[in-house]
Design a protein around this motif. Sequence first.
Motif: not given
Length: 368
Positions: A185-205
Amino acid sequence: MKTDVIVIGGGIAGISVAARLADAASVTVLESEGRIGTQSSGRSAAIFVMNYGGEAIREVNEAAREFFLNPSEITELPLLAPRGEMMVARAEDFTALDDYLRTARDVEELTTADALALCPILRPEAALRASIERGAQTIDCDLLLNGFAKLLRRRGGTIQHDAPAKAIDRSDGLWQVTTPAGRFSAPVIVNAAGAWADEVAKSAGIGPLGLVPHRRNAAILPAPEHHDIAAWPMVVNASERWYFKPEAGKLMFSPCDAIATQPMDAWSDDMELAEGLDRFSQDVTYEVTRVERSWAGLRTFAPDHVPVIGFDPSAEGFFWLAGQGGIGIQTSPALSELAAAQILGLPLRLSAQTVAALSPARFTPAQP
């Protein structure tokens, strides 16, 4: 485990920004693989070309070059070695070359004789026109990535391997990321997931930005017989039909393909590679008798082919560091500095115009 920042992705983007953040914040990097840099960061052409990436990131490249020339923050060894990049054009490639030269800096036009002197396997008709950026240099990618990783650890940051994000949610002002290695857990999350970056965003709503991975093939070929290739520049067809460069006494070759695909552990496609080698054979006198090794990597682009750096305007504490599209290695020193400064609220070195051009606010995200 609670920290100030969670970074999702252990490629060069994630590791470099985590190292910079760790000087002032507690940071955990979540890497889905057993080691860092296994995807695109480990499959790079490994060259710094000042004019690569277009006008939108010219200032980024300039800032990155300052770091590469003085990398004492992460290593006492040089990160760059002389190479040069020569662009060649058939008659049908003249428009593409003119488009490139229109905005390129520190580039010298060459005659056909000049081009063949620098790389004698070229056919004259393949280099009716040519240009060279003599300042282009190879990058020691392993030293760069591991240097930032060591800096991260020295500053107290951690890298959690085998920790793909299975679920992401936010409550009580904290992002919660559930992985097989535990919950973070953290107040800030950095989405540096490369090809999966949009998938990470969708997982976060969060609405995706339309990032699309593109597969690019590459191979190692034997060096042409009776040629000393050590001083050859990287050679690129102006219309991106192919490129090649010396590497450890052999030739690294790519057909410059860009096949839109889903996020995946990319593999080389024999047919695409064969088609590229056929194009290559039309422009050189060198006969390719065998491919010693081949692979593929993913180059992920935003809709406008400009990297996405900044806080998502619709989600508190969600930071995008994605869409580098083939320039992630060479821009990592500058983009990680920019990202860390934005997250920590520090002054920005890059101009307001460049920061705005990189911001995710330029998109209207689709709904997840």
